[in-house]
Design a protein around this motif. Structure first.
Motif, PDB file in Angstrom:
ATOM      1  N   PRO A 199       0.830  -1.198   0.000  1.00 39.65           N
ATOM      2  CA  PRO A 199       0.000   0.000   0.000  1.00 39.65           C
ATOM      3  C   PRO A 199       0.867   1.250   0.000  1.00 39.65           C
ATOM      4  O   PRO A 199       1.894   1.297   0.677  1.00 39.65           O
ATOM      5  CB  PRO A 199      -0.819  -0.120   1.291  1.00 39.65           C
ATOM      6  N   VAL A 200       0.462   2.257  -0.765  1.00 33.89           N
ATOM      7  CA  VAL A 200       1.248   3.482  -0.911  1.00 33.89           C
ATOM      8  C   VAL A 200       0.374   4.696  -0.627  1.00 33.89           C
ATOM      9  O   VAL A 200      -0.761   4.784  -1.119  1.00 33.89           O
ATOM     10  CB  VAL A 200       1.845   3.597  -2.331  1.00 33.89           C
ATOM     11  N   SER A 201       0.893   5.627   0.159  1.00 38.98           N
ATOM     12  CA  SER A 201       0.230   6.903   0.415  1.00 38.98           C
ATOM     13  C   SER A 201       1.174   8.029   0.033  1.00 38.98           C
ATOM     14  O   SER A 201       2.378   7.953   0.305  1.00 38.98           O
ATOM     15  CB  SER A 201      -0.147   7.038   1.898  1.00 38.98           C
ATOM     16  N   CYS A 202       0.649   9.064  -0.601  1.00 41.27           N
ATOM     17  CA  CYS A 202       1.456  10.224  -1.017  1.00 41.27           C
ATOM     18  C   CYS A 202       0.880  11.495  -0.420  1.00 41.27           C
ATOM     19  O   CYS A 202      -0.337  11.618  -0.239  1.00 41.27           O
ATOM     20  CB  CYS A 202       1.468  10.360  -2.541  1.00 41.27           C
ATOM     21  N   ALA A 203       1.749  12.455  -0.137  1.00 39.01           N
ATOM     22  CA  ALA A 203       1.317  13.769   0.332  1.00 39.01           C
ATOM     23  C   ALA A 203       2.415  14.776   0.035  1.00 39.01           C
ATOM     24  O   ALA A 203       3.544  14.413  -0.301  1.00 39.01           O
ATOM     25  CB  ALA A 203       0.995  13.744   1.827  1.00 39.01           C
ATOM     26  N   ASN A 204       2.076  16.044   0.154  1.00 36.58           N
ATOM     27  CA  ASN A 204       3.047  17.116  -0.042  1.00 36.58           C
ATOM     28  C   ASN A 204       4.193  16.989   0.955  1.00 36.58           C
ATOM     29  O   ASN A 204       3.982  16.637   2.127  1.00 36.58           O
ATOM     30  CB  ASN A 204       2.345  18.466   0.119  1.00 36.58           C
ATOM     31  N   ASP A 205       5.412  17.283   0.525  1.00 29.57           N
ATOM     32  CA  ASP A 205       6.579  17.069   1.372  1.00 29.57           C
ATOM     33  C   ASP A 205       6.586  17.914   2.640  1.00 29.57           C
ATOM     34  O   ASP A 205       6.986  17.431   3.708  1.00 29.57           O
ATOM     35  CB  ASP A 205       7.878  17.271   0.581  1.00 29.57           C
ATOM     36  N   ALA A 206       6.116  19.144   2.555  1.00 31.21           N
ATOM     37  CA  ALA A 206       6.126  19.985   3.751  1.00 31.21           C
ATOM     38  C   ALA A 206       5.039  19.562   4.736  1.00 31.21           C
ATOM     39  O   ALA A 206       5.216  19.674   5.954  1.00 31.21           O
ATOM     40  CB  ALA A 206       5.951  21.449   3.380  1.00 31.21           C
ATOM     41  N   ILE A 207       3.927  19.051   4.230  1.00 30.90           N
ATOM     42  CA  ILE A 207       2.878  18.572   5.123  1.00 30.90           C
ATOM     43  C   ILE A 207       3.365  17.363   5.915  1.00 30.90           C
ATOM     44  O   ILE A 207       3.161  17.261   7.127  1.00 30.90           O
ATOM     45  CB  ILE A 207       1.608  18.230   4.317  1.00 30.90           C
ATOM     46  N   VAL A 208       4.059  16.439   5.241  1.00 31.92           N
ATOM     47  CA  VAL A 208       4.556  15.281   5.985  1.00 31.92           C
ATOM     48  C   VAL A 208       5.695  15.692   6.913  1.00 31.92           C
ATOM     49  O   VAL A 208       5.866  15.113   7.999  1.00 31.92           O
ATOM     50  CB  VAL A 208       4.996  14.130   5.046  1.00 31.92           C
ATOM     51  N   GLY A 209       6.468  16.707   6.521  1.00 27.22           N
ATOM     52  CA  GLY A 209       7.493  17.226   7.414  1.00 27.22           C
ATOM     53  C   GLY A 209       6.880  17.819   8.675  1.00 27.22           C
ATOM     54  O   GLY A 209       7.415  17.655   9.780  1.00 27.22           O
ATOM     55  N   ALA A 210       5.744  18.493   8.507  1.00 31.33           N
ATOM     56  CA  ALA A 210       5.045  19.045   9.671  1.00 31.33           C
ATOM     57  C   ALA A 210       4.552  17.928  10.580  1.00 31.33           C
ATOM     58  O   ALA A 210       4.579  18.046  11.810  1.00 31.33           O
ATOM     59  CB  ALA A 210       3.877  19.917   9.204  1.00 31.33           C
ATOM     60  N   ARG A 211       4.099  16.823   9.974  1.00 28.18           N
ATOM     61  CA  ARG A 211       3.666  15.677  10.785  1.00 28.18           C
ATOM     62  C   ARG A 211       4.820  15.136  11.617  1.00 28.18           C
ATOM     63  O   ARG A 211       4.653  14.788  12.787  1.00 28.18           O
ATOM     64  CB  ARG A 211       3.116  14.567   9.889  1.00 28.18           C
ATOM     65  N   ALA A 212       5.987  15.067  11.022  1.00 23.96           N
ATOM     66  CA  ALA A 212       7.157  14.583  11.754  1.00 23.96           C
ATOM     67  C   ALA A 212       7.522  15.533  12.886  1.00 23.96           C
ATOM     68  O   ALA A 212       7.875  15.094  13.990  1.00 23.96           O
ATOM     69  CB  ALA A 212       8.340  14.416  10.800  1.00 23.96           C
ATOM     70  N   GLN A 213       7.448  16.828  12.627  1.00 22.85           N
ATOM     71  CA  GLN A 213       7.762  17.803  13.666  1.00 22.85           C
ATOM     72  C   GLN A 213       6.755  17.730  14.808  1.00 22.85           C
ATOM     73  O   GLN A 213       7.110  17.880  15.979  1.00 22.85           O
ATOM     74  CB  GLN A 213       7.788  19.217  13.081  1.00 22.85           C
TER      75      GLN A 213
END
Length: 418
Positions: A199-213
């Protein structure tokens, strides 16, 4: 949970209500405990009991079930505990992994990421030109094949998360537009899923960076912050408001790179002019320092070395001052519009914060109502691509964290607090 005598007659007669509620509560409790362990460097059973409000026997059973699934490890007691008997420490297990992918203008970054945000054997595959989606699929497939063959038998990859420098349809992972890469309406998630059988999920790079932060970094325990990341493809942002990622009506909120910062500015890939990412670029800093794009990871240390030694050429100093002033325009606008408590700057934007801190700090404290600019802090994301890759892995871990027993197979049910 309500006793059976207090349930509606239909639920008592069929028993369906009781079973359904027990299953739902068990799922919720497992999810809560696993998420707390995942987002901590290590948490004791006693702390899990305190935070969740569940009793000790329930926590012990839930932790036992998660351990049986290979999701957590029970470690030595927490010797830091001041009172009472030391409590067993619970940490994320190494057995469940996500494959994180971040295609960019000059490279494809791939890594396995374990629970707890721990990156395993990252690979940066340099490209001579922006890769097509077909090239990304081929590169990732080749890298993953090598990774998979060397994994121990007790390791399992549950999915793939892709951080894309562009607009992504949250419904199906189609890349609507990634101008710097030349992509438009590309079904990247479907292509990768077919190639990897995951299974693969994609999202904008800055949005996923915000999730990590929000989970592991400078935004942890902060309910309102803005994450800005500057890379080869431009500048993007992720916004946490009231503890929730701001998605917008169609999932495309956070296009901070397209804030207008200069009315007579350079043309932008979006078709406008004077956007933040058209005016504040990594490429300009690379040219001024002579650092090759293939060695962009050395850019920050190179700039700081020149700056701190007093040997920075005048042209570089002018670029740093101009880019910092324009970034300050964007930060000031975001202060007024979003009222965050923290800005987290990642990628090459760290360089501006480290060389011209006063320009940026003054920007978030000048003008407007006192309440909107009070105690706005500027923090730095960790150096490198780590936050983006960790955030991409969070996409792949979403279903696991929500319902671990279903994703990995059901173990013996844990008791539920009554």
């Amino acid at each position: 949970m309500e006793s059976n005598s207090r349930k509606p007659a239909s639920a008592r007669a069929s028993g369906a209500g009781l079973g359904s509620n027990r299953d739902t509560t068990r799922q919720h409790n497992l999810s809560t405990v696993l998420t707390l362990v995942h987002c901590s460097a290590g948490i004791s059973r006693a702390e899990l009991t305190r935070v969740t409000g569940l009793n000790r026997s329930t926590i012990a059973a839930l932790v036992g079930e998660l351990a049986q699934l290979g999701l957590v490890l029970e470690n030595e007691p927490d010797q830091r505990q001041q009172h009472g008997r030391p409590s067993i420490m619970i940490s994320p297990g190494p057995g469940v992994l996500a494959l994180a992918v971040n295609p960019d203008l000059d490279a494809v970054n791939v890594a396995l990421v374990a629970l707890g945000g721990r990156i395993v054997n990252p690979v940066r595959f340099h490209t001579v030109a922006p890769p097509s989606t077909a090239e990304v699929v081929n590169i990732v497939s080749a890298i993953y094949t090598g990774m998979a063959t060397s994994l121990p038998e007790n390791r399992r990859v549950v999915g793939v998360g892709v951080a894309v420098p562009g607009l992504v349809d949250p419904a199906d992972g189609t890349v609507i537009e990634a101008p710097q890469l030349g992509w438009q309406e590309e079904p990247l998630a479907a292509q990768l899923s077919a190639a990897l059988n995951l299974p693969v999920s994609c999202a904008n790079d800055a949005i996923v960076g915000a999730r990590a932060q929000a989970a592991f970094g400078a935004g942890r325990d902060v309910s309102d912050f803005v994450y800005l990341y500057g890379g080869a493809s431009g500048i993007a942002g992720g916004i946490l408001s009231g503890g929730q990622l701001l998605q917008g009506a169609t999932g495309f909120a956070g296009q901070i790179g397209h804030l207008l910062v200069r009315t007579d500015g350079a043309n932008c890939s979006c078709g406008s002019a004077g956007c933040l990412e058209a005016e504040v670029t990594r490429e300009e800093l690379l040219r001024a320092t002579g650092v090759p794009s293939g060695q962009a990871e050395d850019l920050e240390s190179t700039v700081l070395g020149l700056f701190e030694s007093g040997n920075a050429p005048e042209a570089l100093l002018e670029i740093l001052q101009r880019q910092s002033r324009l970034l300050a325009v964007a930060l000031r606008a975001l202060v007024h519009q979003l009222n965050p408590s923290v800005f987290v700057l990642g990628g090459f934007l760290r360089i501006l914060a480290r060389t011209m801190p006063a320009l940026l700090e003054d920007a978030v404290r000048v003008g407007g109502a006192r309440s909107a600019r009070e105690q706005v802090a500027i923090e730095l994301a960790p150096l490198g691509e780590d936050p983006v890759l960790v955030g991409a892995a969070e996409l792949a871990f979403t279903e696991l964290l929500a319902d671990p027993a279903r994703v990995l197979g059901t173990a013996s049910p844990a008791p539920i607090d009554s």
